[in-house]
Scaffold this motif. Structure first.
Motif, PDB file in Angstrom:
ATOM      1  N   GLN A  45      -6.468 -38.336  41.619  1.00 37.50           N
ATOM      2  CA  GLN A  45      -5.148 -37.734  41.775  1.00 37.50           C
ATOM      3  C   GLN A  45      -5.173 -36.306  42.328  1.00 37.50           C
ATOM      4  O   GLN A  45      -4.196 -35.854  42.896  1.00 37.50           O
ATOM      5  N   TRP A  46      -6.284 -35.603  42.092  1.00 39.96           N
ATOM      6  CA  TRP A  46      -6.290 -34.192  42.510  1.00 39.96           C
ATOM      7  C   TRP A  46      -6.836 -33.995  43.931  1.00 39.96           C
ATOM      8  O   TRP A  46      -6.890 -32.887  44.426  1.00 39.96           O
ATOM      9  N   LEU A  47      -7.238 -35.130  44.549  1.00 36.03           N
ATOM     10  CA  LEU A  47      -7.717 -35.016  45.932  1.00 36.03           C
ATOM     11  C   LEU A  47      -6.640 -35.564  46.872  1.00 36.03           C
ATOM     12  O   LEU A  47      -5.908 -36.473  46.512  1.00 36.03           O
ATOM     13  N   ASN A  48      -6.589 -34.993  48.079  1.00 36.34           N
ATOM     14  CA  ASN A  48      -5.628 -35.542  49.033  1.00 36.34           C
ATOM     15  C   ASN A  48      -6.191 -36.831  49.633  1.00 36.34           C
ATOM     16  O   ASN A  48      -7.330 -37.229  49.343  1.00 36.34           O
ATOM     17  N   VAL A  49      -5.394 -37.488  50.434  1.00 36.87           N
ATOM     18  CA  VAL A  49      -5.769 -38.803  50.970  1.00 36.87           C
ATOM     19  C   VAL A  49      -7.089 -38.726  51.740  1.00 36.87           C
ATOM     20  O   VAL A  49      -8.007 -39.535  51.531  1.00 36.87           O
ATOM     21  N   GLY A  50      -7.192 -37.717  52.598  1.00 35.41           N
ATOM     22  CA  GLY A  50      -8.409 -37.569  53.402  1.00 35.41           C
ATOM     23  C   GLY A  50      -9.643 -37.422  52.527  1.00 35.41           C
ATOM     24  O   GLY A  50     -10.668 -38.072  52.755  1.00 35.41           O
ATOM     25  N   ASP A  51      -9.532 -36.582  51.483  1.00 31.94           N
ATOM     26  CA  ASP A  51     -10.682 -36.361  50.599  1.00 31.94           C
ATOM     27  C   ASP A  51     -10.988 -37.601  49.771  1.00 31.94           C
ATOM     28  O   ASP A  51     -12.154 -37.892  49.497  1.00 31.94           O
ATOM     29  N   ASN A  52      -9.936 -38.343  49.373  1.00 32.07           N
ATOM     30  CA  ASN A  52     -10.151 -39.568  48.619  1.00 32.07           C
ATOM     31  C   ASN A  52     -10.924 -40.592  49.439  1.00 32.07           C
ATOM     32  O   ASN A  52     -11.902 -41.167  48.965  1.00 32.07           O
ATOM     33  N   MET A  93      -6.960 -47.954  60.645  1.00 33.69           N
ATOM     34  CA  MET A  93      -7.040 -49.394  60.422  1.00 33.69           C
ATOM     35  C   MET A  93      -6.000 -49.862  59.405  1.00 33.69           C
ATOM     36  O   MET A  93      -5.574 -51.008  59.441  1.00 33.69           O
ATOM     37  N   VAL A  94      -5.627 -48.958  58.463  1.00 36.03           N
ATOM     38  CA  VAL A  94      -4.595 -49.346  57.492  1.00 36.03           C
ATOM     39  C   VAL A  94      -3.239 -48.726  57.843  1.00 36.03           C
ATOM     40  O   VAL A  94      -2.330 -48.693  57.014  1.00 36.03           O
ATOM     41  N   ASP A  95      -3.145 -48.207  59.059  1.00 36.88           N
ATOM     42  CA  ASP A  95      -1.894 -47.645  59.593  1.00 36.88           C
ATOM     43  C   ASP A  95      -1.363 -46.466  58.767  1.00 36.88           C
ATOM     44  O   ASP A  95      -0.163 -46.347  58.524  1.00 36.88           O
ATOM     45  N   LEU A  96      -2.247 -45.631  58.308  1.00 42.04           N
ATOM     46  CA  LEU A  96      -1.772 -44.516  57.464  1.00 42.04           C
ATOM     47  C   LEU A  96      -2.363 -43.171  57.872  1.00 42.04           C
ATOM     48  O   LEU A  96      -2.501 -42.273  57.057  1.00 42.04           O
ATOM     49  N   VAL A  97      -2.695 -43.027  59.144  1.00 42.20           N
ATOM     50  CA  VAL A  97      -3.408 -41.824  59.571  1.00 42.20           C
ATOM     51  C   VAL A  97      -2.575 -40.564  59.325  1.00 42.20           C
ATOM     52  O   VAL A  97      -3.105 -39.473  59.110  1.00 42.20           O
ATOM     53  N   GLU A  98      -1.247 -40.736  59.279  1.00 41.91           N
ATOM     54  CA  GLU A  98      -0.377 -39.558  59.101  1.00 41.91           C
ATOM     55  C   GLU A  98      -0.393 -39.024  57.677  1.00 41.91           C
ATOM     56  O   GLU A  98       0.086 -37.926  57.407  1.00 41.91           O
ATOM     57  N   THR A  99      -0.966 -39.802  56.744  1.00 42.65           N
ATOM     58  CA  THR A  99      -0.952 -39.349  55.347  1.00 42.65           C
ATOM     59  C   THR A  99      -2.191 -38.528  54.989  1.00 42.65           C
ATOM     60  O   THR A  99      -2.395 -38.178  53.826  1.00 42.65           O
ATOM     61  N   PHE A 100      -3.008 -38.205  55.969  1.00 41.29           N
ATOM     62  CA  PHE A 100      -4.309 -37.575  55.730  1.00 41.29           C
ATOM     63  C   PHE A 100      -4.265 -36.440  54.702  1.00 41.29           C
ATOM     64  O   PHE A 100      -5.094 -36.350  53.808  1.00 41.29           O
ATOM     65  N   TYR A 102       0.301 -38.649  44.912  1.00 34.81           N
ATOM     66  CA  TYR A 102       1.650 -38.655  44.331  1.00 34.81           C
ATOM     67  C   TYR A 102       2.718 -38.881  45.376  1.00 34.81           C
ATOM     68  O   TYR A 102       3.790 -39.401  45.092  1.00 34.81           O
ATOM     69  N   GLU A 103       2.430 -38.419  46.599  1.00 32.21           N
ATOM     70  CA  GLU A 103       3.449 -38.457  47.643  1.00 32.21           C
ATOM     71  C   GLU A 103       3.532 -39.830  48.313  1.00 32.21           C
ATOM     72  O   GLU A 103       4.318 -40.009  49.227  1.00 32.21           O
ATOM     73  N   LEU A 104       2.695 -40.767  47.856  1.00 31.91           N
ATOM     74  CA  LEU A 104       2.650 -42.070  48.512  1.00 31.91           C
ATOM     75  C   LEU A 104       3.330 -43.128  47.651  1.00 31.91           C
ATOM     76  O   LEU A 104       3.374 -43.020  46.429  1.00 31.91           O
ATOM     77  N   SER A 105       3.829 -44.171  48.336  1.00 33.34           N
ATOM     78  CA  SER A 105       4.398 -45.299  47.599  1.00 33.34           C
ATOM     79  C   SER A 105       3.255 -46.197  47.130  1.00 33.34           C
ATOM     80  O   SER A 105       2.095 -46.017  47.530  1.00 33.34           O
ATOM     81  N   GLY A 106       3.580 -47.164  46.259  1.00 37.49           N
ATOM     82  CA  GLY A 106       2.555 -48.056  45.712  1.00 37.49           C
ATOM     83  C   GLY A 106       1.786 -48.785  46.807  1.00 37.49           C
ATOM     84  O   GLY A 106       0.561 -48.858  46.768  1.00 37.49           O
ATOM     85  N   MET A 141      -4.700 -29.200  55.875  1.00 40.18           N
ATOM     86  CA  MET A 141      -6.094 -28.777  55.685  1.00 40.18           C
ATOM     87  C   MET A 141      -6.173 -27.262  55.631  1.00 40.18           C
ATOM     88  O   MET A 141      -6.834 -26.678  54.804  1.00 40.18           O
ATOM     89  N   LYS A 142      -5.389 -26.626  56.516  1.00 38.11           N
ATOM     90  CA  LYS A 142      -5.406 -25.179  56.565  1.00 38.11           C
ATOM     91  C   LYS A 142      -4.846 -24.595  55.266  1.00 38.11           C
ATOM     92  O   LYS A 142      -5.403 -23.642  54.706  1.00 38.11           O
ATOM     93  N   ARG A 143      -3.826 -25.253  54.772  1.00 32.93           N
ATOM     94  CA  ARG A 143      -3.193 -24.774  53.550  1.00 32.93           C
ATOM     95  C   ARG A 143      -4.165 -24.870  52.377  1.00 32.93           C
ATOM     96  O   ARG A 143      -4.329 -23.943  51.599  1.00 32.93           O
ATOM     97  N   SER A 144      -4.836 -26.018  52.293  1.00 27.45           N
ATOM     98  CA  SER A 144      -5.767 -26.191  51.183  1.00 27.45           C
ATOM     99  C   SER A 144      -6.963 -25.264  51.330  1.00 27.45           C
ATOM    100  O   SER A 144      -7.550 -24.822  50.349  1.00 27.45           O
ATOM    101  N   HIS A 145      -7.311 -24.945  52.581  1.00 26.49           N
ATOM    102  CA  HIS A 145      -8.424 -24.024  52.808  1.00 26.49           C
ATOM    103  C   HIS A 145      -8.071 -22.636  52.280  1.00 26.49           C
ATOM    104  O   HIS A 145      -8.858 -21.996  51.583  1.00 26.49           O
ATOM    105  N   MET A 146      -6.849 -22.222  52.600  1.00 30.51           N
ATOM    106  CA  MET A 146      -6.394 -20.918  52.123  1.00 30.51           C
ATOM    107  C   MET A 146      -6.368 -20.883  50.590  1.00 30.51           C
ATOM    108  O   MET A 146      -6.760 -19.907  49.959  1.00 30.51           O
ATOM    109  N   LYS A 147      -5.916 -22.002  50.033  1.00 34.16           N
ATOM    110  CA  LYS A 147      -5.820 -22.101  48.579  1.00 34.16           C
ATOM    111  C   LYS A 147      -7.208 -21.965  47.952  1.00 34.16           C
ATOM    112  O   LYS A 147      -7.392 -21.288  46.949  1.00 34.16           O
ATOM    113  N   GLU A 148      -8.173 -22.602  48.603  1.00 31.53           N
ATOM    114  CA  GLU A 148      -9.532 -22.547  48.070  1.00 31.53           C
ATOM    115  C   GLU A 148     -10.085 -21.129  48.122  1.00 31.53           C
ATOM    116  O   GLU A 148     -10.732 -20.664  47.192  1.00 31.53           O
ATOM    117  N   ILE A 149      -9.790 -20.444  49.244  1.00 31.15           N
ATOM    118  CA  ILE A 149     -10.264 -19.058  49.366  1.00 31.15           C
ATOM    119  C   ILE A 149      -9.649 -18.201  48.257  1.00 31.15           C
ATOM    120  O   ILE A 149     -10.336 -17.418  47.597  1.00 31.15           O
TER     121      ILE A 149
END
Lengths: 270, 330, 254
Positions: free
Chosen positions: C91-98, C124-131, C136-140, B1-9
């Motif tokens: 594709q251009w958003l990370n998992v958390g933003d998606n 709930m889907v056991d993927l909290v670490e992928t936030f 692209y970095e995820l498997s199917g 999150m921090k990295r993307s924040h910096m990128k956005e700035i």
């Protein structure tokens, strides 16, 4: 709904039927594109909210800042070619110094907005079409629809705002670089000193030339966004469809820009 | 999150910097193309012209060959065109100022030349409406000049007059050379000359002798030489006078033999005088060419350029098309 | 809950749905099976009005989906969460933003609240670490689970699964099956699963409907389904090597 359902037509029996079908399809496509544009324009006030701020900024960055490199090269050579071509001819009359005003006028009125439009249509417009096309094919647009996130507001509006802002700014940039390119050729090839060139360059151009050119750029920005996003949304048949949408975007954008550019010129310079 | 924040700035700053720079450039060009120098005081002058022959906004204004300003705007009025120009320097105008629109090149383009006036004349303010001279269209003027030249030469009879005059003059000189006619004879007849010379010689001798007191009147009478001389003189004089009265001989013929030479001379003289008078007074076309130095220079320049252009015409035909299309497009 | 009344749909010159009548009851897991091109996904898309029937009507509760417009359509759609075949992550958003996208776009919740909710669903889907990862970095399989997290971010009443196990290895497929079962229990949602994977359907389905040539040829519970006399169903079961009840294990949930 922005995504078109696949349509099926009976095979055409003759040329007239075929032509008629194409004309109808073209008219229908234009109408849908126009409706999409209207929807995107109506959504522009939403662009002020923080939800879309990031998207607009991102598109400005991608379409504006990221295009500066290729624009620099294109504009520089455009100015240089203009200066060289007119300079060689004007030299017969010993009037080489007029390349200043020739390059400036041509850049401000026509070449600046048009070259910028071409580059943006070919690079940014095609990427819009490819990106949206891929999203359609991979059901991302459907996902947005189901989530009640309007695809036009989420995808088209930020791109539209970004190009409306960036196109005139990029055109100013192209103009400056083009005129500088002309000065370089003037200095090195035609023996027109920089001060003489720039003095001549600023002698005949008027604010009308500058601002009509920028108006053209804004219109081109709207056209490129409309054509590219519409082509993207019309994508069918997977990767082949994405390729087709990209190609059609570039071709249609060029044609529409030429026609509209002529009309604007006609409108302001009777 | 921090990295993307910096990128956005970074992205925000880049886009912002770009927009800022371009807006700055836009403002700069707007000022330049409005031909207003907002950083230095300027001086406005308004000049009224009958017509401006294609003067454009942004055209230069020159004082004594120095570019001092530009045409800012023009407005059409009932009786002419009012041109507003902005000058970097206040012009020091005199009553005999002159404002002209001059072509800046043969390809087109105009500039305003502001002659401030002679220092002796009364100074006037530049705030008032100035009156400009009707601009000279070099092409139009030259065409007219050439037209009148041709008209007067061919249709006005100058050429004929000149021809006949020349003919007569050449006939006269031929006659003179050949010793025909009176003047010819004057030139060619040795006898007359000798006679006159003799007379003067003799008279000179007599008077000299009289001064020296040589001989007396009697001696004069007795001296045969003197007598003969005197006789000869009187003979000669009588001969001359007789011949003159009879319209014979040299002088006689000159005056009385016939009217042809006289009339010829009168006619020629009149014709020549007329021409020379006209020339001197600068009338007519050639006259103007001689008296109007500027026009002469212009015409000379023009004609040399026309000739060069015609020489090059075959080569430049595509260019002419190009330039007309090019400049016509704007 | 969802009711199809004589729904007919032509697509690209062929009849995909032919007067389909179908009812999906609340809190059940309704599986639609059939061969490729049988009209399974098309019927699913009709439920959220991604497609409009040529004739017939589709009801969600009391709302007629194919006649709803504007805000009504949004309201109907808000009752659904959809897991698309390819997960359809931006594709251009990370998992958390998606996952948080619907909340970010449609509500004025502060970012912290959204992030918290997103993490909750990812857990709930056991993927909290992928936030912070990109798709692209995820498997199917991971992508599908992220798609599922996004589908449930707004706590929908109905979850539509479009081929949730297609393209996944059997182990991952069973993980997804367990997830579907768990969500049904935990959230009490109605699930509609479109699949050609009969193992999966038999494992998780409350009822199974067989679509063939645009018609429902059989609707039954898994137990009844494998005993079906319908030749088409029999053929389909045989094609997937399922012949007796002993060969599949009911309830994959842990």
């Amino acid at each position: 709904m922005i995504i078109q359902e696949p349509e099926h037509f009976e095979p055409t029996r003759n040329f007239v039927q075929n032509t008629g079908r194409h004309v109808l399809a073209m008219l229908r496509g234009s109408g849908r594109a126009m409706l999409m544009l209207l929807e995107a324009m109506r959504d522009i006030p939403h662009g002020l909210s923080s939800k879309h701020r990031h998207d607009i900024l991102l598109q400005q960055y991608v379409s504006g800042v990221k295009s500066l490199g290729v624009l620099t090269v294109v504009a520089l050579f455009t100015g240089m070619i203009l200066a060289l071509q007119t300079g060689i001819e004007l030299r017969r009359f010993a009037q080489e110094v007029y390349i200043g005003s020739a390059v400036t006028l041509v850049m401000l009125r026509e070449m600046g907005p048009f070259m910028t439009g071409m580059i943006i249509a070919a690079s940014v417009g095609s990427s819009f079409a490819a990106q949206i096309g891929t999203m359609v094919v991979s059901e991302e647009v459907s996902a947005l629809e189901v989530m009640s996130i309007k695809p036009v507001r989420y995808l088209v509006m930020p791109r539209l705002v970004a190009l409306i802002i960036m196109m005139p700014l990029l055109t100013v940039y192209t103009n400056v670089i083009g005129v500088v390119g002309g000065a370089i050729v003037g200095q090195t090839q035609l023996g027109v000193s920089m001060p003489a060139y720039f003095d001549n360059a600023t002698q005949y151009a008027q604010n009308k030339d500058l601002y009509v050119g920028l108006f053209k750029a804004v219109v081109f920005g709207i056209l490129i966004t409309t054509v590219s996003c519409y082509q993207g949304f019309s994508t069918t048949q997977g990767a082949v469809g994405v390729g087709r949408a990209t190609r059609r975007t570039v071709v249609i954008s060029f044609l529409v820009m030429l026609a509209v550019g002529y009309m604007i010129t006609r409108l302001f310079y009777q | 999150m921090k990295r993307s924040h910096m990128k956005e700035i970074t992205m925000e700053v880049t886009v912002g910097a770009f927009i800022f720079m371009i807006l700055l450039a836009l403002g700069f060009f707007t000022i330049i193309f409005s031909y207003e120098n907002i950083f230095a005081p300027t001086h406005s002058v308004a000049v009224k012209f009958d017509h401006v022959r294609g003067l454009r906004q942004g055209d230069n204004v020159f004082i004594r060959g120095v570019q001092v300003g530009r045409v800012r705007s023009m407005e059409i009025m009932e009786d002419g065109v009012r041109v507003h120009a902005t000058l970097d320097y206040p012009p020091n105008l005199r009553e005999d100022y002159r404002v002209e629109i001059l072509p800046s090149s043969l390809l087109g383009g105009q500039y305003i030349s502001l002659y401030e006036g002679s220092p002796e004349a009364l100074s006037i303010s530049y705030d008032q409406m100035l009156y400009g001279a009707t601009p000279v269209d070099i092409m139009e003027e030259t065409t007219a000049t050439i037209k009148t030249l041709r008209e007067s030469l061919v249709e006005g009879g100058i050429l004929e007059n000149l021809e006949s005059t020349m003919l007569r003059l050449s006939r006269i000189t031929e006659d003179i050379e050949a010793g025909r006619g009176s003047l010819g004879k004057i030139m060619a007849d040795e006898t007359l000359y000798e006679n006159i010379q003799k007379v003067t010689e003799n008279l000179n001798n007599i008077t000299s002798m009289m001064e020296r007191g040589e001989g007396t009147l009697g001696r004069l009478m007795t001296d045969e030489t003197v007598y003969n001389n005197l006789l000869e003189i009187s003979d000669n004089i009588s001969l001359i006078s007789r011949r003159i009265t009879a319209g014979e001989g040299t002088m006689g013929r000159l005056f009385a033999e016939d009217d042809t030479l006289y009339e010829d001379l009168v006619e020629s003289a009149a014709a020549i005088r007329k021409i020379t008078t006209q020339l001197a007074e600068g009338e007519g076309t050639i006259g103007r060419l001689f008296t109007d130095e500027e026009l002469y220079e212009e015409a000379k320049l023009l004609i040399s350029e026309i000739r060069a252009t015609i020489d090059d015409f075959r080569e430049t035909a595509p260019l002419t098309t190009f330039t007309s299309v090019f400049f016509g497009a704007f | 809950m969802i009711r199809f009344e004589k729904v007919t749909k032509w697509l690209g010159g062929s009849l995909v749905l032919d007067e389909v009548d179908m009812e999906i009851r609340q809190h059940e897991t309704f599986c639609i099976v059939g061969a490729s091109g049988a009209g399974k996904s098309v019927s699913l898309k009709h439920m959220v009005r991604l497609l409009t029937p040529d004739s017939g009507r589709i009801f969600v509760g009391d709302d007629c989906v194919n006649e709803a417009r504007g805000k009504d359509l949004d309201r109907v759609r808000n009752r659904f969460g959809v897991l698309f075949q390819g997960a359809a992550l931006l594709q251009w958003l990370n998992v958390g933003d998606n996952v948080g996208l619907p909340l970010r776009m449609k509500t004025d919740k502060p970012d912290e609240d959204i992030d918290r909710l997103v993490k909750e669903k990812l857990e709930m889907v056991d993927l909290v670490e992928t936030f912070s990862k990109t798709p692209y970095e995820l498997s199917g399989g991971m992508r599908k689970r992220v798609g599922l997290a996004r589908a449930i971010i707004e706590d929908p009443e109905i979850i539509l699964y479009d081929e949730p196990t297609s393209g996944l290895d059997p182990v991952t497929s069973r993980t997804i099956d367990r997830l579907i079962s768990r969500l049904k229990t935990d959230l009490g949602v109605t699930s509609v699963v479109v699949t050609h994977d009969l193992h999966s359907a038999l494992a998780i389905g409350t009822r199974i409907a067989m679509l063939h040539d645009g018609k429902i040829v059989e609707t039954a519970t898994p137990k009844e389904f494998i005993k079906s006399d319908n030749e088409i169903v029999k053929g389909f079961l045989e094609a997937q090597y399922i012949t007796t009840e002993a060969e599949w294990k009911r309830d994959p949930s842990p």
